[in-house]
Design a protein around this motif. Structure first.
Motif, mmCIF file in Angstrom:
data_model
loop_
_atom_site.group_PDB
_atom_site.id
_atom_site.type_symbol
_atom_site.label_atom_id
_atom_site.label_comp_id
_atom_site.label_asym_id
_atom_site.label_seq_id
_atom_site.Cartn_x
_atom_site.Cartn_y
_atom_site.Cartn_z
ATOM 1 N N LYS A 15 0.845 -1.198 0.000
ATOM 2 C CA LYS A 15 0.000 0.000 0.000
ATOM 3 C C LYS A 15 0.883 1.252 0.000
ATOM 4 C CE LYS A 15 -3.521 2.584 2.525
ATOM 5 N NZ LYS A 15 -4.596 2.617 3.514
ATOM 6 N N ARG A 16 1.918 1.217 0.821
ATOM 7 C CA ARG A 16 2.833 2.362 0.891
ATOM 8 C C ARG A 16 3.516 2.575 -0.469
ATOM 9 N NH1 ARG A 16 4.527 4.804 5.542
ATOM 10 N NH2 ARG A 16 3.867 3.114 6.905
ATOM 11 N N ALA A 17 3.915 1.463 -1.095
ATOM 12 C CA ALA A 17 4.575 1.565 -2.403
ATOM 13 C C ALA A 17 3.616 2.159 -3.442
ATOM 14 C CB ALA A 17 5.054 0.184 -2.845
ATOM 15 N N ALA A 18 2.345 1.766 -3.376
ATOM 16 C CA ALA A 18 1.353 2.312 -4.318
ATOM 17 C C ALA A 18 1.179 3.811 -4.089
ATOM 18 C CB ALA A 18 0.023 1.586 -4.163
ATOM 19 N N LEU A 19 1.115 4.213 -2.829
ATOM 20 C CA LEU A 19 0.934 5.642 -2.543
ATOM 21 C C LEU A 19 2.140 6.450 -3.013
ATOM 22 C CD1 LEU A 19 -1.088 7.630 -1.320
ATOM 23 C CD2 LEU A 19 0.136 7.432 0.847
ATOM 24 N N GLU A 20 3.314 5.861 -2.917
ATOM 25 C CA GLU A 20 4.536 6.555 -3.371
ATOM 26 C C GLU A 20 4.498 6.844 -4.874
ATOM 27 O OE1 GLU A 20 7.059 7.940 -1.896
ATOM 28 O OE2 GLU A 20 6.639 7.300 0.166
ATOM 29 N N ARG A 21 3.679 6.090 -5.617
ATOM 30 C CA ARG A 21 3.565 6.353 -7.062
ATOM 31 C C ARG A 21 2.891 7.702 -7.321
ATOM 32 N NH1 ARG A 21 4.949 1.384 -9.553
ATOM 33 N NH2 ARG A 21 5.955 0.282 -7.836
ATOM 34 N N HIS A 22 2.137 8.176 -6.342
ATOM 35 C CA HIS A 22 1.540 9.518 -6.481
ATOM 36 C C HIS A 22 2.610 10.544 -6.101
ATOM 37 C CE1 HIS A 22 -2.588 8.183 -7.250
ATOM 38 N NE2 HIS A 22 -2.404 7.254 -6.338
ATOM 39 N N VAL A 23 3.620 10.609 -6.931
ATOM 40 C CA VAL A 23 4.828 11.385 -6.597
ATOM 41 C C VAL A 23 4.496 12.854 -6.309
ATOM 42 C CG1 VAL A 23 7.106 12.095 -7.430
ATOM 43 C CG2 VAL A 23 6.236 9.824 -7.960
ATOM 44 N N SER A 24 3.596 13.445 -7.096
ATOM 45 C CA SER A 24 3.307 14.879 -6.911
ATOM 46 C C SER A 24 2.690 15.161 -5.543
ATOM 47 C CB SER A 24 2.364 15.380 -8.011
ATOM 48 O OG SER A 24 1.120 14.703 -7.928
ATOM 49 N N GLN A 25 2.088 14.140 -4.951
ATOM 50 C CA GLN A 25 1.455 14.325 -3.637
ATOM 51 C C GLN A 25 2.380 13.926 -2.485
ATOM 52 O OE1 GLN A 25 -1.767 15.713 -4.029
ATOM 53 N NE2 GLN A 25 -0.864 15.655 -6.078
ATOM 54 N N MET A 26 3.410 13.160 -2.812
ATOM 55 C CA MET A 26 4.266 12.601 -1.766
ATOM 56 C C MET A 26 5.651 13.239 -1.681
ATOM 57 S SD MET A 26 2.428 10.349 -0.257
ATOM 58 C CE MET A 26 3.594 9.313 0.636
ATOM 59 N N ARG A 27 6.097 13.857 -2.792
ATOM 60 C CA ARG A 27 7.464 14.419 -2.832
ATOM 61 C C ARG A 27 7.424 15.861 -3.317
ATOM 62 N NH1 ARG A 27 9.224 11.273 0.252
ATOM 63 N NH2 ARG A 27 8.940 9.081 -0.185
ATOM 64 N N ARG A 28 8.345 16.674 -2.814
ATOM 65 C CA ARG A 28 8.420 18.055 -3.290
ATOM 66 C C ARG A 28 8.997 18.064 -4.693
ATOM 67 N NH1 ARG A 28 6.970 19.985 1.307
ATOM 68 N NH2 ARG A 28 7.969 19.158 3.177
ATOM 69 N N ARG A 29 8.322 18.762 -5.604
ATOM 70 C CA ARG A 29 8.778 18.770 -6.992
ATOM 71 C C ARG A 29 10.086 19.549 -7.085
ATOM 72 N NH1 ARG A 29 6.780 21.374 -12.098
ATOM 73 N NH2 ARG A 29 7.196 19.812 -13.696
ATOM 74 N N ASN A 30 11.066 18.935 -7.649
ATOM 75 C CA ASN A 30 12.404 19.532 -7.760
ATOM 76 C C ASN A 30 12.912 20.021 -6.406
ATOM 77 O OD1 ASN A 30 12.182 19.125 -10.547
ATOM 78 N ND2 ASN A 30 11.174 21.107 -10.806
ATOM 79 N N GLY A 31 12.424 19.411 -5.358
ATOM 80 C CA GLY A 31 12.879 19.778 -4.008
ATOM 81 C C GLY A 31 12.368 21.124 -3.522
ATOM 82 N N ALA A 32 11.392 21.717 -4.238
ATOM 83 C CA ALA A 32 10.916 23.058 -3.859
ATOM 84 C C ALA A 32 10.249 23.033 -2.484
ATOM 85 C CB ALA A 32 9.928 23.556 -4.904
ATOM 86 N N PRO A 33 10.726 23.831 -1.525
ATOM 87 C CA PRO A 33 10.169 23.803 -0.170
ATOM 88 C C PRO A 33 8.703 24.225 -0.118
ATOM 89 C CG PRO A 33 12.144 25.208 -0.279
ATOM 90 C CD PRO A 33 11.822 24.784 -1.674
ATOM 91 N N CYS A 34 8.259 25.031 -1.131
ATOM 92 C CA CYS A 34 6.872 25.528 -1.098
ATOM 93 C C CYS A 34 5.880 24.494 -1.654
ATOM 94 C CB CYS A 34 6.766 26.821 -1.897
ATOM 95 S SG CYS A 34 7.262 26.601 -3.607
ATOM 96 N N TRP A 35 6.368 23.356 -2.124
ATOM 97 C CA TRP A 35 5.500 22.332 -2.725
ATOM 98 C C TRP A 35 4.937 21.449 -1.608
ATOM 99 C CZ3 TRP A 35 4.287 21.523 -7.928
ATOM 100 C CH2 TRP A 35 3.633 20.330 -8.218
ATOM 101 N N PRO A 36 3.659 21.598 -1.259
ATOM 102 C CA PRO A 36 3.136 20.815 -0.131
ATOM 103 C C PRO A 36 2.953 19.331 -0.458
ATOM 104 C CG PRO A 36 1.409 22.192 -1.074
ATOM 105 C CD PRO A 36 2.650 22.477 -1.860
#
Ligand code: ZN
Length: 280
Positions: A227-248
């Motif tokens: 389940k965790r691996a599947a959620l990680e596929r939603h990269v835009s929701q789980m990781r900051r894009r290009n490391g931008a601190p303002c990306w929630p």
């Protein structure tokens, strides 16, 4: 403050224990039944019932996922809607596969994120068509109380469609944003000011409601890593894009306490066995 945190921690443990005790697990026969999962946004399918989808796939059940909106509003202030729409579609297709489903098992209604209620009539028509075509034995849909407007709209659209068809199905409502209540996570967790106390009261009512209403469970311990691996596929929701601190990210919500709600031992549902009569 430390005493308040201690009280919250003890209350959270008690609530978890009570929910696990009070809920009836879906049995093996029910896990094998065909299902249609309605996700207001790409990621809700995994957050709300990803573990259950994985368990049902293990049991050989036929599962389909319907994405109601395009998810293009989650970071609309940081990226164009068209780019985000494509990104979320791509991510969700990967998540669908990580949940053990072929991409063809997903349907995309592509209504605009955050505006689903404005498209109600068309949504009821399209959802009714899908339900009529596949006639699932179980329907997974969002819980309506204390949720985002698209979740409330999806709930109501699916209920209306089922009532129209007179479909006999077990409805299983999954919470997402309503997990944010005292003592589980964030909202109302800091007491003191009148507003916070009021928020605390409202959130506590929500907690009691969970105990009263979310009485069906599916154990997910043995699939929680998937389940965790599947959620990680939603990269835009789980990781900051290009490391931008303002990306929630989802991990930012309530300092990670919100996300932790979806990796407990069980997924919980409000169950309604629907025996509707067709209204034409
Ligand atoms: Zn959502």
């Amino acid at each position: 403050m430390r005493r308040q945190e201690h009280l919250r921690s003890v209350s959270r443990s008690l609530q978890r224990l009570a929910m696990a005790r009070l809920a009836t697990p879906l049995d093996d026969g029910e896990l094998r039944r065909s299902a249609m999962v309605f996700a207001p946004h790409p990621d809700d399918e995994t957050l709300g019932c990803g573990g259950t989808i994985l368990q049902k796939r293990r049991s050989g059940a036929d599962v389909r996922i319907v994405f109601m909106t395009d998810g293009a509003a989650s970071h609309a202030h940081l990226i164009s809607r068209s780019e985000l729409r494509l990104m979320r579609r791509r991510e969700a297709l990967e998540a669908v596969e990580a949940l053990g489903l072929a991409p063809a098992r997903s349907s995309w209604l592509d209504f605009p994120d955050a505006e689903l209620s404005l498209w109600r009539a068309e949504a009821v028509t399209r959802v009714s068509r899908l339900l009529e075509q596949h006639r699932p034995q179980q329907v997974f849909l969002p819980y309506a109380r204390g949720e985002h407007s698209d979740h409330v709209a999806t709930h109501s659209i699916v209920y209306e469609s089922i009532a129209r068809l007179g479909l006999a199905a077990t409805l299983l409502e999954y919470p997402v944003w309503s997990w944010r209540h005292w003592p589980v996570a964030g909202e109302g967790s800091s007491w003191g000011k009148a507003r916070a106390v009021l928020a605390g009261c409202r959130a506590t009512v929500c907690g009691v409601r969970f105990l009263r209403e979310l009485r069906t469970s599916v154990a997910i311990q043995d699939v929680v890593a998937q389940k965790r691996a599947a959620l990680e596929r939603h990269v835009s929701q789980m990781r900051r894009r290009n490391g931008a601190p303002c990306w929630p990210t989802l991990g930012d919500v309530d300092q990670g306490e919100f996300l932790a709600c979806f990796f407990q031992e069980y997924e919980y549902y409000r169950r309604v066995d629907f025996r509707g009569t067709a209204r034409g």
